[in-house]
Design an enzyme around this catalytic site. Structure first.
Site, PDB file in Angstrom:
ATOM      1  N   HIS A  83       8.320  -5.394   8.944  1.00 25.17           N
ATOM      2  CA  HIS A  83       8.348  -6.606   8.122  1.00 25.17           C
ATOM      3  C   HIS A  83       9.488  -6.555   7.112  1.00 25.17           C
ATOM      4  O   HIS A  83       9.808  -5.487   6.575  1.00 25.17           O
ATOM      5  CB  HIS A  83       6.998  -6.885   7.457  1.00 25.17           C
ATOM      6  N   ASP A  85       9.658  -8.441   4.231  1.00 34.05           N
ATOM      7  CA  ASP A  85       9.315  -8.753   2.833  1.00 34.05           C
ATOM      8  C   ASP A  85       8.904  -7.506   2.072  1.00 34.05           C
ATOM      9  O   ASP A  85       8.530  -6.479   2.650  1.00 34.05           O
ATOM     10  CB  ASP A  85       8.193  -9.797   2.757  1.00 34.05           C
ATOM     11  N   ASP A 146       9.032   0.009   2.063  1.00 33.89           N
ATOM     12  CA  ASP A 146       7.956  -0.723   2.739  1.00 33.89           C
ATOM     13  C   ASP A 146       8.373  -2.184   2.794  1.00 33.89           C
ATOM     14  O   ASP A 146       8.199  -2.909   1.827  1.00 33.89           O
ATOM     15  CB  ASP A 146       6.653  -0.534   1.962  1.00 33.89           C
ATOM     16  N   GLU A 180       4.269 -10.028   5.373  1.00 31.86           N
ATOM     17  CA  GLU A 180       3.204  -9.067   5.669  1.00 31.86           C
ATOM     18  C   GLU A 180       2.427  -8.722   4.415  1.00 31.86           C
ATOM     19  O   GLU A 180       1.209  -8.595   4.431  1.00 31.86           O
ATOM     20  CB  GLU A 180       3.804  -7.783   6.266  1.00 31.86           C
ATOM     21  N   GLU A 181       3.136  -8.587   3.293  1.00 35.18           N
ATOM     22  CA  GLU A 181       2.513  -8.119   2.051  1.00 35.18           C
ATOM     23  C   GLU A 181       1.536  -9.138   1.462  1.00 35.18           C
ATOM     24  O   GLU A 181       0.726  -8.791   0.610  1.00 35.18           O
ATOM     25  CB  GLU A 181       3.583  -7.776   1.010  1.00 35.18           C
ATOM     26  N   ASP A 203       5.648   1.181   9.962  1.00 37.05           N
ATOM     27  CA  ASP A 203       5.301   0.830   8.585  1.00 37.05           C
ATOM     28  C   ASP A 203       4.394   1.891   7.975  1.00 37.05           C
ATOM     29  O   ASP A 203       3.567   1.580   7.121  1.00 37.05           O
ATOM     30  CB  ASP A 203       4.626  -0.556   8.577  1.00 37.05           C
ATOM     31  N   HIS A 386       5.276   0.281  -3.140  1.00 37.77           N
ATOM     32  CA  HIS A 386       4.909  -0.773  -4.091  1.00 37.77           C
ATOM     33  C   HIS A 386       5.109  -0.318  -5.538  1.00 37.77           C
ATOM     34  O   HIS A 386       4.554  -0.922  -6.445  1.00 37.77           O
ATOM     35  CB  HIS A 386       3.461  -1.265  -3.905  1.00 37.77           C
TER      36      HIS A 386
HETATM   37 ZN   LIG Z   1       4.334  -2.516   4.918  1.00 35.95          ZN
END
Ligand SMILES: [Zn+2]
Length: 415
Positions: A83, A85, A146, A180-181, A203, A386
């Site tokens: 992903h 994003d 990520d 995705e997030e 991921d 994150h």
């Molecule tokens: Zn991810």
């Protein structure tokens, strides 16, 4: 196979993380933030430069591309997916990636905020990375490994496969998704167009890790209807829905069945929201377990608690609505054992130890698996995701590239 190969994953990664692609949980558009397309466009363009002739970005920001088969054998079509994003948890604007060559095990102080310090005591995995080249952000933003790590690794693996035609493989599909997030990564995906039989998301975390299990998830909404009267003349008549809601919450177990008291393979019942007035109250719950039966048991247990509380309020009533959210991908992968077997083999051939893990959450892979594309999650080497302390090892990233290439090769060999 990789002795003379100049890996490009980390160089690509350092460029991609500088493109702000934060998704927006408040938005109802697709993609949820237009800026995600800035990276998708670059990826479609670079795929074409690599030689993926049909690479394109669609109106929703999804990127599709095909590496044609170079074998006579009939091989299942395999998709590699990541992903674009980044999470809304920390800023993704103005990311300044820093390459720390030959990590020596000392603390790494991030230059733009000296309070952000990467310590081995906080992140034991760093112990494995002594001697590696490590990439971090500068202290004020997340890094975005990520899942731009997964993106960069798939790009590099595509580059390898196209420049090494002696490595035989079937048709390989590449898929990059937005959102995705914020849980919408598969909202606009076109699996027909993708045309893959099996998939792998890139991921995951530690080098060698492979995730073939996620939670199964339901939502429960409890609606409590009290009995309302003028409060001055309510004696013997009024039943306050808020007080019933409070009783239900107070009757939930604390020492077990809660997110704050469970880990590993244990599931839970988790109230996430209460709304109400004296007349009517609702409580929203999420229910999690690794087996669907376990979900049912927890829902029956919760219903039992509610019924017990309601016995004290015979003139009130309630509704108990269960809604399916997603299911453990293992239920699907179990029927296609080759998908995980080949992934284990590929990790081993890359010189790593396989580390099987289960995710206490859902992934795009769980949704894709139930949409008809069985899809476990491979490591992408992302760490401390994150957060501003995110880091990633260049050598681990290259191992992920090797694993993708081995996987493509193994599917051809075993066809
Ligand atoms: Zn991810």
């Amino acid at each position: 196979m990789f002795d003379n190969y100049q890996f490009t994953a980390s160089e690509r990664f350092m460029r991609y993380v500088q493109v702000d692609t934060q998704s927006d949980p408040q938005s109802n558009t697709h993609p949820t933030s237009e800026k995600q397309k800035n990276l998708s466009k670059i990826l479609a363009e670079e795929l074409k430069q690599i030689g993926v002739a049909d690479a394109e970005m669609d109106e929703y920001g999804y990127v599709y591309g095909t590496i044609p088969a170079n074998t006579e054998k009939k091989v299942p079509v395999i998709c590699f997916c990541a992903h674009v994003d980044t999470a809304p948890d920390a800023s993704g604007t103005g990311v300044k990636p820093i390459l720390h060559k030959k990590y020596n095990g000392q603390d790494i102080v991030l230059p733009d905020d000296k309070n952000q310090v990467l310590r081995k005591s906080d992140f034991p995995y760093l112990q494995n990375l002594v001697g590696h080249d490590i990439i971090t952000a500068s202290g004020t933003t997340l890094l975005g490994s990520d899942d731009k790590a997964g993106v960069a690794e798939i790009m590099d693996a595509a580059n390898f496969l196209i420049t090494h035609p002696e490595v035989k493989h079937g048709t390989i599909k590449i898929l990059f998704t937005p959102d995705e997030e914020v849980g919408k990564g598969t909202a606009k995906v076109d699996l027909q167009k993708l045309g893959a039989d099996y998939g792998y998301t890139l991921d995951g975390g530690e080098a060698g890790s492979l995730e073939d299990e996620t939670f199964s998830a339901d939502a429960v909404q409890l609606v409590i209807n009290g009995v309302i009267t003028h409060p001055g003349y309510a004696k013997g008549k009024m039943v306050n829905a808020l007080k019933i809601a409070a009783d239900v919450l107070a009757s939930l177990p604390r020492a077990e069945l809660s997110p704050e008291t469970t880990d590993g393979k244990q599931g839970f019942i988790h109230p996430i929201r209460v709304d109400g007035i004296a007349e009517k109250a609702t409580i929203d719950f999420i229910i999690r377990d690794f087996v669907t039966e376990g979900l049912k048991k927890k829902e029956d247990f919760l219903l039992g608690v509610v019924e017990m509380v309601m016995e004290n309020y015979p003139t009130a009533n309630f509704q108990f609505n269960v809604q399916e959210q997603y299911r453990n991908m293992k239920e699907v992968l179990y029927q296609h054992p080759r998908v995980v077997e080949h992934a284990k083999e590929a990790i081993t051939r890359s010189g790593l130890k396989v580390k099987m893990e289960s995710i206490r959450g859902g992934t795009d892979g769980s949704r894709l698996s139930f949409m008809g594309l069985p899809c476990p999650n491979l490591f992408a080497a992302e760490q401390a995701i994150h957060s501003k302390l995110e880091f990633i090892s260049v050598q681990d990233m290259n191992k992920a590239v090797e694993t993708i290439v081995h996987l493509a090769k193994i599917w051809e060999e075993k066809a």
